[in-house]
Design a protein around this motif. Structure first.
Motif, PDB file in Angstrom:
ATOM      1  N   TYR A  71       0.794  -1.229   0.000  1.00 12.50           N
ATOM      2  CA  TYR A  71       0.000   0.000   0.000  1.00 12.50           C
ATOM      3  C   TYR A  71       0.834   1.290   0.000  1.00 12.50           C
ATOM      4  N   PRO A  72       1.899   1.411   0.835  1.00  8.74           N
ATOM      5  CA  PRO A  72       2.615   2.712   0.858  1.00  8.74           C
ATOM      6  C   PRO A  72       3.144   3.153  -0.507  1.00  8.74           C
ATOM      7  N   PRO A  73       3.770   2.275  -1.304  1.00 11.22           N
ATOM      8  CA  PRO A  73       4.204   2.757  -2.631  1.00 11.22           C
ATOM      9  C   PRO A  73       3.026   3.158  -3.530  1.00 11.22           C
ATOM     10  N   HIS A  74       1.890   2.465  -3.384  1.00 13.05           N
ATOM     11  CA  HIS A  74       0.691   2.845  -4.152  1.00 13.05           C
ATOM     12  C   HIS A  74       0.280   4.266  -3.787  1.00 13.05           C
ATOM     13  N   LEU A  75       0.246   4.526  -2.487  1.00 12.74           N
ATOM     14  CA  LEU A  75      -0.164   5.849  -2.018  1.00 12.74           C
ATOM     15  C   LEU A  75       0.816   6.924  -2.507  1.00 12.74           C
ATOM     16  N   SER A  76       2.104   6.585  -2.498  1.00 16.95           N
ATOM     17  CA  SER A  76       3.103   7.570  -2.981  1.00 16.95           C
ATOM     18  C   SER A  76       2.846   7.883  -4.449  1.00 16.95           C
ATOM     19  N   THR A  77       2.510   6.860  -5.218  1.00 20.67           N
ATOM     20  CA  THR A  77       2.215   7.089  -6.646  1.00 20.67           C
ATOM     21  C   THR A  77       1.007   8.005  -6.792  1.00 20.67           C
TER      22      THR A  77
ATOM     23  N   LYS B  28     -12.172   5.358  -4.019  1.00 14.74           N
ATOM     24  CA  LYS B  28     -11.670   4.004  -3.698  1.00 14.74           C
ATOM     25  C   LYS B  28     -10.290   3.737  -4.281  1.00 14.74           C
ATOM     26  N   HIS B  29      -9.814   4.624  -5.143  1.00 11.80           N
ATOM     27  CA  HIS B  29      -8.437   4.520  -5.608  1.00 11.80           C
ATOM     28  C   HIS B  29      -7.462   4.751  -4.454  1.00 11.80           C
TER      29      HIS B  29
ATOM     30  N   TYR C 124      -2.217   2.975 -15.658  1.00 12.35           N
ATOM     31  CA  TYR C 124      -0.991   2.271 -15.276  1.00 12.35           C
ATOM     32  C   TYR C 124      -1.154   1.815 -13.836  1.00 12.35           C
ATOM     33  N   LYS C 125      -1.447   0.543 -13.699  1.00 14.57           N
ATOM     34  CA  LYS C 125      -1.754   0.012 -12.367  1.00 14.57           C
ATOM     35  C   LYS C 125      -0.491  -0.104 -11.524  1.00 14.57           C
ATOM     36  N   THR C 126      -0.631   0.172 -10.231  1.00 14.04           N
ATOM     37  CA  THR C 126       0.477  -0.043  -9.299  1.00 14.04           C
ATOM     38  C   THR C 126       0.514  -1.528  -8.921  1.00 14.04           C
TER      39      THR C 126
ATOM     40  N   GLU D  71      -2.454  -2.416  -6.927  1.00 17.86           N
ATOM     41  CA  GLU D  71      -3.688  -2.605  -7.701  1.00 17.86           C
ATOM     42  C   GLU D  71      -3.708  -3.964  -8.402  1.00 17.86           C
ATOM     43  N   LEU D  72      -2.559  -4.351  -8.942  1.00 18.61           N
ATOM     44  CA  LEU D  72      -2.509  -5.660  -9.611  1.00 18.61           C
ATOM     45  C   LEU D  72      -2.771  -6.774  -8.599  1.00 18.61           C
ATOM     46  N   ALA D  73      -2.279  -6.589  -7.373  1.00 18.09           N
ATOM     47  CA  ALA D  73      -2.541  -7.591  -6.334  1.00 18.09           C
ATOM     48  C   ALA D  73      -4.043  -7.679  -6.049  1.00 18.09           C
TER      49      ALA D  73
END
Ligand code: GLY
Ligand code: MN
Ligand code: MN
Length: 444
Positions: free
Chosen positions: A12-18, A61-62, A161-163, A166-168
């Motif tokens: 989650y943290p890298p997703h949030l950073s993106t 929800k993103h 471009y999914k993180t 998101e792919l998980a």
């Protein structure tokens, strides 16, 4: 068998950073200081106190895996911890949204409010400095969604471009769907009605109709010829020759979109056609690679499907002529697929760049939902089909090409309705990842 959940604390943290980096850029593009996202408001039926099923704003929800929080808001200001204004009403009539919990909570400043109107005090003062994303009915005391195009164009384009997070999510959504498809196939083999197959599907996903990413298509026999058949016959037909099921599942707001077609044990001619479409579909999936133009893949699919129509004796003209004369369009009258993610038909399928613009569909293909070139991180469906649709066959019969069609053979297949095979496929730097085939393999 329980589906393994990925390590969301780590993903989650890298997703949030993106998302923060994208929001920074979107705000810059639009000239705003804050990104404010309304989860949405319940909408009520005319003259009634019954709400329509709540569908959360996909932008909301993103950022966090919360899909049932009407009246909540998200505020992001570059350089600051994002704030969640979370509505937990004082209400003994309904179940109120759960207290925030889980891997994402520590990343937000959370303010609990008890009444929707209280949100205004926790949103930025100057609405004019805010990109406010949401539906009109989320407006609150002069704080009205403005959905600025410059910000939305950027966010929508980047959402393709999914993180890794998101792919998980989408892998889990695919596994939930594949497991339920197995249960539905078993119900079909047992001779159940569309309604009972649907119930078997819901039981296996442990999701209600409203939680699924779209309404199930559960079609026996000629019902498979109705592309979006959403009726549910309560009685089984006297003979179930064929079964087309287009059904997905949701996980933390992400969708899977899966179609399979089955033939009864006696329907060997239809079974052979399914196998041919299945083999063709697998071939299209292997072409989900960086640099592949999606509309070119759609046209390629028309040529391959024309070959199948010829091999199986439906048409006598060449595959080229069948495509050119729009014969294949009568049997395959929809697009090859679409982007998927937070929405089953995800945004930006036609977008030319992150500052907007539209890439048109190829002439003569009005239902294609994706015209971009594939790039790593994109997820698309690949869903070719062949159908026996009375209305389209009647139109075809009136064309000169009709003389090169074996109408006896075509008529014999009307009772099967049609075939669609649909997988969700990730474009990577190398081999594509087929979320759906992997999920079926895992389901055993
Ligand atoms: N389930 C809708 C679609 O396949 O696009
Ligand atoms: Mn689809
Ligand atoms: Mn589908």
């Amino acid at each position: 068998m329980d589906i393994q959940h990925p390590d969301l604390h780590q993903l989650y943290p890298p997703h949030l950073s993106t998302l923060k980096a994208r929001a920074d850029k979107a705000l810059l593009r639009g000239g705003f200081d804050h990104l404010v996202v309304a989860a949405g408001q319940a909408a009520y039926q005319f003259l009634d106190d019954r709400p329509y099923p709540f569908a959360v704003n996909p932008h909301f929800k993103h950022w966090l895996p919360v899909t049932k929080a009407p009246g909540s808001w998200l505020v992001y200001t570059p350089g600051r911890k994002p704030k969640l204004v979370y509505l937990q009403p004082h209400d003994y009539w309904h179940v109120v949204p759960e207290a925030p919990a889980g891997y994402w909570v520590e990343h937000f400043d959370i303010v609990i409010i008890r009444d929707a109107k209280e949100a205004r005090a926790h949103l930025p003062n100057d609405a004019a400095r805010c990109a406010i994303l949401g539906e009109a009915n989320a407006a609150l005391d002069g704080f009205t969604p403005n959905n600025p195009a410059a910000a939305l164009d950027y966010l929508h384009y980047q959402r393709s471009y999914k993180t890794a997070y998101e792919l998980a999510m989408m892998r889990v959504a695919s596994k939930l769907g594949a497991r339920a498809h197995r249960a539905a196939e078993a119900a079909f083999r047992a001779g159940e009605s569309e309604f009972d197959i649907h119930l078997a599907y819901l039981a296996a996903t442990r999701q209600t109709d409203n939680e699924l990413p779209y309404g199930n298509i559960i079609a026996l026999n000629e019902h498979g010829a109705v592309l979006h058949y959403t009726e549910l016959g309560h009685a089984p037909p006297a003979h179930a020759h064929s079964f087309l099921i287009d059904a997905g599942a949701s996980f933390h707001g992400y969708a899977s979109d899966i179609t399979r077609t089955y033939a009864s044990a006696e329907a060997s001619e239809f079974s052979a056609l399914i196998d041919a479409v299945d083999a063709a579909q697998r071939g299209f999936c292997t072409k989900v690679r960086a640099g592949q133009s999606y509309p070119e893949l759609h046209i390629h699919a028309h040529h391959v499907l024309a070959g199948i129509l010829k091999d199986h004796g439906f048409i006598r003209m060449s595959a080229e002529s069948a495509v050119e004369n729009r014969v294949t369009s009568a049997f395959f009258p929809h697009g090859l697929g679409h982007p998927i993610g937070l929405q089953v038909h995800d945004v930006a399928g036609f977008q030319a760049s992150d500052s907007g613009g539209t890439i048109p569909r190829p002439a003569g293909h009005p239902y294609l939902r994706m015209t971009r070139v594939l790039e790593p991180g994109m997820v698309v469906t690949i869903e070719p089909g062949l159908y026996f649709i009375d209305m389209l066959l009647a139109e075809l019969k009136a064309k000169p090409a009709a003389k090169d069609i074996d109408w006896t053979k075509v008529d014999a297949f009307r009772k099967y309705g049609g075939i669609r095979i649909e997988d969700d496929v990730v474009c990577t730097d190398g081999e594509p990842e087929n979320l759906t085939r992997d999920a079926f393999a895992a389901a055993g």
